[in-house]
Motif scaffolding. Structure first.
Motif, PDB file in Angstrom:
ATOM      1  N   LEU A  24     -29.669  81.504   3.273  1.00  0.00           N
ATOM      2  CA  LEU A  24     -28.615  82.321   3.879  1.00  0.00           C
ATOM      3  C   LEU A  24     -28.655  83.737   3.332  1.00  0.00           C
ATOM      4  O   LEU A  24     -28.506  84.714   4.071  1.00  0.00           O
ATOM      5  CB  LEU A  24     -27.236  81.722   3.564  1.00  0.00           C
ATOM      6  CG  LEU A  24     -26.624  80.742   4.550  1.00  0.00           C
ATOM      7  CD1 LEU A  24     -25.194  80.431   4.120  1.00  0.00           C
ATOM      8  CD2 LEU A  24     -26.642  81.329   5.952  1.00  0.00           C
ATOM      9  N   ASP A  39     -23.048  85.893  12.534  1.00  0.00           N
ATOM     10  CA  ASP A  39     -24.023  84.852  12.203  1.00  0.00           C
ATOM     11  C   ASP A  39     -23.338  83.656  11.528  1.00  0.00           C
ATOM     12  O   ASP A  39     -23.639  82.499  11.829  1.00  0.00           O
ATOM     13  CB  ASP A  39     -25.098  85.430  11.280  1.00  0.00           C
ATOM     14  CG  ASP A  39     -26.196  84.415  11.007  1.00  0.00           C
ATOM     15  OD1 ASP A  39     -26.892  84.024  11.968  1.00  0.00           O
ATOM     16  OD2 ASP A  39     -26.329  83.983   9.845  1.00  0.00           O
ATOM     17  N   GLN A  42     -21.493  81.545  14.061  1.00  0.00           N
ATOM     18  CA  GLN A  42     -22.409  80.737  14.876  1.00  0.00           C
ATOM     19  C   GLN A  42     -22.990  79.566  14.090  1.00  0.00           C
ATOM     20  O   GLN A  42     -23.126  78.455  14.618  1.00  0.00           O
ATOM     21  CB  GLN A  42     -23.506  81.635  15.455  1.00  0.00           C
ATOM     22  CG  GLN A  42     -22.918  82.395  16.650  1.00  0.00           C
ATOM     23  CD  GLN A  42     -23.763  83.532  17.155  1.00  0.00           C
ATOM     24  OE1 GLN A  42     -24.924  83.680  16.769  1.00  0.00           O
ATOM     25  NE2 GLN A  42     -23.179  84.344  18.015  1.00  0.00           N
ATOM     26  N   ARG A  43     -23.278  79.790  12.822  1.00  0.00           N
ATOM     27  CA  ARG A  43     -23.795  78.675  12.001  1.00  0.00           C
ATOM     28  C   ARG A  43     -22.722  77.602  11.800  1.00  0.00           C
ATOM     29  O   ARG A  43     -23.031  76.409  11.807  1.00  0.00           O
ATOM     30  CB  ARG A  43     -24.262  79.193  10.636  1.00  0.00           C
ATOM     31  CG  ARG A  43     -25.566  79.962  10.690  1.00  0.00           C
ATOM     32  CD  ARG A  43     -25.896  80.575   9.331  1.00  0.00           C
ATOM     33  NE  ARG A  43     -26.992  81.502   9.413  1.00  0.00           N
ATOM     34  CZ  ARG A  43     -28.281  81.205   9.162  1.00  0.00           C
ATOM     35  NH1 ARG A  43     -28.609  79.984   8.780  1.00  0.00           N
ATOM     36  NH2 ARG A  43     -29.221  82.126   9.276  1.00  0.00           N
ATOM     37  N   LEU A  95     -21.193  74.582   5.250  1.00  0.00           N
ATOM     38  CA  LEU A  95     -22.125  74.098   6.279  1.00  0.00           C
ATOM     39  C   LEU A  95     -22.565  72.666   5.995  1.00  0.00           C
ATOM     40  O   LEU A  95     -22.940  71.932   6.901  1.00  0.00           O
ATOM     41  CB  LEU A  95     -23.341  75.036   6.381  1.00  0.00           C
ATOM     42  CG  LEU A  95     -23.011  76.410   6.973  1.00  0.00           C
ATOM     43  CD1 LEU A  95     -24.170  77.388   6.768  1.00  0.00           C
ATOM     44  CD2 LEU A  95     -22.679  76.294   8.460  1.00  0.00           C
TER      45      LEU A  95
END
Ligand code: GLN
Length: 313
Positions: A24, A39, A42-43, A95
């Motif tokens: 990342l 970004d 979206q991740r 994540l």
């Protein structure tokens, strides 16, 4: 020729290379904050996290403080690479579906901001229904409050914060959870009115010692646990969630002994699952509690069962 700065740069480079969030950090190198933010959202969406925009905002605010997101978007000088590296670390864990509360290290509950780790259930807004139910029935005064399975201390501390005359005891089987709860009592300025002890429900507590007993015990049916969101299933303590084959084990244990530790006319209030109103109120009645009632949360779901210790009410 090498000088002292080469060592510093080398060390920083090594730390950068070792960080699990390196992919990342690399992806965000050279990007402006607006692009990093896009970004990140979206991740998060790709990882199956629905509230991606608000969660990204929380993580950005955390690493940019004391600057606000708006200030940092307007002034690139406020956005150092260290802050972006911190953001990458938080995002990396999120994540992997670690709960946002554990990623940020804290969670708002009632009017408080509580420290949260993987050793405790993250305080949930649903549980504020239990806090409200007790406050609506119990004015301030000299009262002893007991929280069985206190976890982060959320219920106990929220109630004590509203009732300056009360003293509270938090019991938990987990020493790690008790550490979090003690820390939260200090953080909320309530340490002088709380005590915490390791124990299994009310085992070893004195007879007729408490005016009010509260609990948010584990109430998920064991077979249902595996189908929950990864945040809950993989990152929250199973002992705070798993209620056994029918989800009711903890209520049976608590109700068996609760009239012994409650004072005459004392109040019991427990959180329940949305489909457990009938079963838990039947258990409460079978235990000899009076004026048993099921209360709903803001979404209209059954969420709390209350009852009193007394035949003469
Ligand atoms: N409400 C929690 C959940 O659904 C469960 C809390 C509990 O078992 N006490 O994740």
């Amino acid at each position: 020729m090498t000088g002292p700065f080469d060592k510093l740069v080398g060390d920083a480079r090594a730390a950068f290379d070792k960080a699990p969030s390196k992919p990342l950090r690399e992806a965000w190198q050279g990007l402006g904050l607006a692009d990093i933010r896009r970004d990140l959202v979206q991740r998060l969406l790709a990882a199956g996290i629905d509230e991606a925009e608000i969660e990204a905002r929380h993580m950005l605010s955390h690493v940019l403080a004391p600057a606000t997101l708006a200030e940092a978007l307007a002034d690139p000088a406020l956005v150092s690479w260290q802050r972006i590296a911190s953001l990458a670390d938080l995002a990396w864990d999120r994540l992997a579906r670690k709960p946002l509360s554990q990623v940020l290290g804290s969670q708002p509950f009632w009017t408080l901001d509580l420290a949260v780790t993987s050793d405790v259930l993250t305080p949930r807004a649903d549980t504020e229904t239990l806090v409200e139910a007790v406050l609506a029935r119990c004015p301030d005064g000299d009262a002893e409050l007991l929280d069985l399975g206190t976890g982060s201390g959320a219920i106990l501390l929220a109630l004590l914060s509203e009732r300056p005359g009360w003293h509270g005891t938090g019991i938990d089987l987990s020493d790690a959870a008790l550490g979090v709860a003690r820390g939260n009592a200090g953080r909320c300025g309530l340490a002088n009115r709380t005590r915490f002890a390791r124990g299994r429900w009310s085992d070893g507590l004195a007879d007729a010692a408490f005016d009010i007993v509260v609990s948010n015990p584990p109430y998920i049916v064991s077979d249902v646990l595996a189908g929950l969101e990864p945040e809950v299933r993989d990152h929250e303590p199973a002992m705070a969630l798993d209620g056994g084959a029918d989800g009711l084990d903890a209520y049976r244990d608590i109700f068996r002994d609760v009239r012994r530790i409650l004072k005459e006319n004392g109040l019991l209030a427990v959180e329940i699952g949305y489909d457990q109103g009938a079963a838990v109120s039947a258990l409460a009645q079978a235990a000899g509690l009076a004026d048993v009632a099921v209360l709903r949360d803001l979404a209209g779901q059954d969420r709390v069962v209350i009852g009193y210790n007394g035949e003469n009410r």
